[in-house]
Design an enzyme around this catalytic site. Structure first.
Site, PDB file in Angstrom:
ATOM      1  N   THR A  53      53.570  90.655 104.430  1.00  0.00           N
ATOM      2  CA  THR A  53      54.594  90.012 103.780  1.00  0.00           C
ATOM      3  C   THR A  53      55.743  90.181 104.567  1.00  0.00           C
ATOM      4  OG1 THR A  53      55.799  89.770 101.582  1.00  0.00           O
ATOM      5  CG2 THR A  53      55.129  91.860 102.110  1.00  0.00           C
ATOM      6  N   GLU A  54      56.590  88.780 104.580  1.00  0.00           N
ATOM      7  CA  GLU A  54      57.585  88.579 105.517  1.00  0.00           C
ATOM      8  C   GLU A  54      58.608  89.377 105.317  1.00  0.00           C
ATOM      9  OE1 GLU A  54      55.975  85.940 103.933  1.00  0.00           O
ATOM     10  OE2 GLU A  54      57.361  84.405 103.757  1.00  0.00           O
ATOM     11  N   ASN A  55      58.779  89.907 104.039  1.00  0.00           N
ATOM     12  CA  ASN A  55      60.209  90.860 103.751  1.00  0.00           C
ATOM     13  C   ASN A  55      59.931  92.457 104.395  1.00  0.00           C
ATOM     14  OD1 ASN A  55      58.231  90.621 101.752  1.00  0.00           O
ATOM     15  ND2 ASN A  55      59.558  92.109 100.524  1.00  0.00           N
ATOM     16  N   SER A  95      59.202  91.704 111.530  1.00  0.00           N
ATOM     17  CA  SER A  95      58.423  91.021 110.692  1.00  0.00           C
ATOM     18  C   SER A  95      58.262  89.373 111.322  1.00  0.00           C
ATOM     19  CB  SER A  95      59.057  90.803 109.291  1.00  0.00           C
ATOM     20  OG  SER A  95      57.971  90.354 108.259  1.00  0.00           O
TER      21      SER A  95
END
Lengths: 224, 236
Positions: A53-55, A95
């Site tokens: 998840t990009e966060n 990320s």
């Protein structure tokens, strides 16, 4: 244009399950917000996918049990999630180095429109009063090795979402590899939309009628 | 002796000036330095350019700063979220400027700004409307656009633990934009849940080295944005 709601084809969960069948074991995968998130419930037996998840989390697990969530352990949709054994946390530049540096194997995204040349529009309708919000979508399609789209074949009003050319603002040009809809699995090829598989009970003509660009039939030699 | 601890939130943000560019950490509520933002509202600086991934929710934290009319321009990737109404209303009425930046480009622009890299090429946004006005270059047969590094006059971030030298560790997905913003801020201000003695943070696990940090203020039990929004809290 057909406006009636199709009573045949796959449900959203069945679509998600169908995508999961095509993800190679051991893949690092980013799932978009919405229908793509359902895919994580359908990991085939014997397979392991690692969700990004990009966060800032690799090894994302399912939603927490009621009352056990943490406000600072969330996914890109800002919903609370869990971290599986073997997970890692990292800062945003790292990320997106995973994304833009080509380290992720696959992302699965929703779509407003997909064109027969692989153009994807999924971030803005461009309408007046719309608040433009792109998030990480343009980074994902530019950097991830393989891009799948999961979407209803047609809009709620019956218009094709698979089109000759996108009329909405692009997320990226020529970036989509495969499309999974309620009616069919379709590959983007140099010649356009190549049918790979029809959903049970769905005919070629039914799908072709609801597709906004020519649909290439499955070659007879490989049909079964 | 170096000791970056300051006694109060008010002191930590006292010199933020009108028209400053302020980076604010956080992705949604995770990592949002709500108490520092509220101190900035109390302090009164206005005409700010704010860099954050989002635009806040409800009427607390970043959304409250925007609601108070202090923000002239937002630089962000995703200015709409659950319970986000303050920014959309101002944007539609033309009262706030928006620079929309893809999330990875935003992260890298901040990192580059902090690392002394004035600009870089990326494939993100090539062939889209966000490419407009940007220089394109073909490198090894692939097209890229030129993006510029971002710096700030102040960065406001939140950490889990800090020591007097400003070494920081974070909590789970609250880390997000804080490390690059710490690098890109001329003055980086940290609110942290606890300040520990020098030597208590294992140097092997320090995420942000203290050189990137100017001030640390302890906020032992930071509020969570979603809880405040659910309770209908507004600030001030």
């Amino acid at each position: 244009m057909k406006s009636e709601k199709p009573t045949i084809g796959l449900s959203r969960d069945e679509m998600a399950q169908r995508v999961a069948m095509d993800i190679p074991d051991g893949s690092y995968v980013n799932l978009g917000i919405g229908i793509p998130e359902r895919i994580s419930r359908f990991v085939p037996d014997g397979c392991e996918f690692i969700y990004h998840t990009e966060n800032g989390l690799l090894g994302m697990g399912p939603s927490p049990e009621e009352g056990e969530g943490e406000p600072e352990l969330i996914n890109a949709g800002k919903r609370q999630v869990t971290a599986l054994p073997g997970a890692s946390y990292f800062q945003h530049p790292d990320s997106f180095a995973m994304i833009r540096g080509g380290h992720l194997d696959l992302c699965v995204l929703g779509a407003l429109q997909v064109a027969c040349n692989g153009d994807l529009a999924n971030w803005s309708t461009g309408g007046p009063g719309a608040i433009p919000a792109v998030g990480g979508a343009m980074d994902l399609v530019a950097g991830v090795k393989s891009v799948f789209v999961i979407t209803q074949h047609c809009t709620k009003t019956g218009d094709p979402k698979l089109v000759d050319a996108c009329t909405y603002p692009l997320t990226g040009p020529g970036v989509v590899n495969r499309i999974y809809t309620d009616l069919a699995v379709i590959e983007i090829t140099a010649d356009g939309f190549q049918l790979v598989e029809l959903s049970p009970g769905v005919s070629f003509e039914y799908v072709a009628e609801r597709t906004g660009a020519p649909l290439i039939p499955i070659p007879v030699s490989s049909a079964n | 002796m170096i000791n970056k601890e300051v006694a109060s939130l008010a002191e930590a943000v006292a010199d933020i000036f009108d028209g400053a560019t302020v980076m604010i950490g956080g992705f949604g509520e995770a990592g949002s330095p709500i108490e520092l933002i509220h101190a900035l509202i109390d302090q009164g600086a206005t005409g700010l350019t704010v860099v954050n991934n989002n635009t806040g929710s409800g009427e607390v934290g970043l959304a409250a700063l925007i609601k108070a009319g202090r923000v002239a321009k937002m630089i962000c990737s995703y200015p709409r979220s659950m319970n986000s109404t303050v920014f959309p209303e101002l944007y539609r009425s033309g009262e706030i400027e928006l620079e929309l930046v893809p999330q990875g480009t935003l992260a890298e622009r901040i990192r580059a700004g902090g690392a002394g890299i004035p600009a870089f090429y990326t494939a993100t946004c090539v062939g889209t409307m966000l490419e407009e006005g940007k220089e394109r270059r073909t490198i090894n047969g692939q097209d890229y656009v030129l993006e510029y590094g971002l710096k700030a006059d102040f960065s406001l971030i939140k950490s889990f633990k800090a020591d007097p030298y400003g070494n920081l560790v974070f909590n789970k997905t609250a880390r997000n934009f804080a490390p690059p913003m710490a690098m890109a801020g001329a003055v980086t201000v940290v609110q942290t849940a606890s300040i520990v003695a020098a030597g208590e943070l294992d140097p092997e696990v320090v995420v942000t080295p203290g050189i990137f940090v100017n001030r640390v203020v302890e906020v032992p039990n930071p509020a969570h944005e979603s809880v405040l929004v659910a309770e209908g809290v507004t600030y001030p």
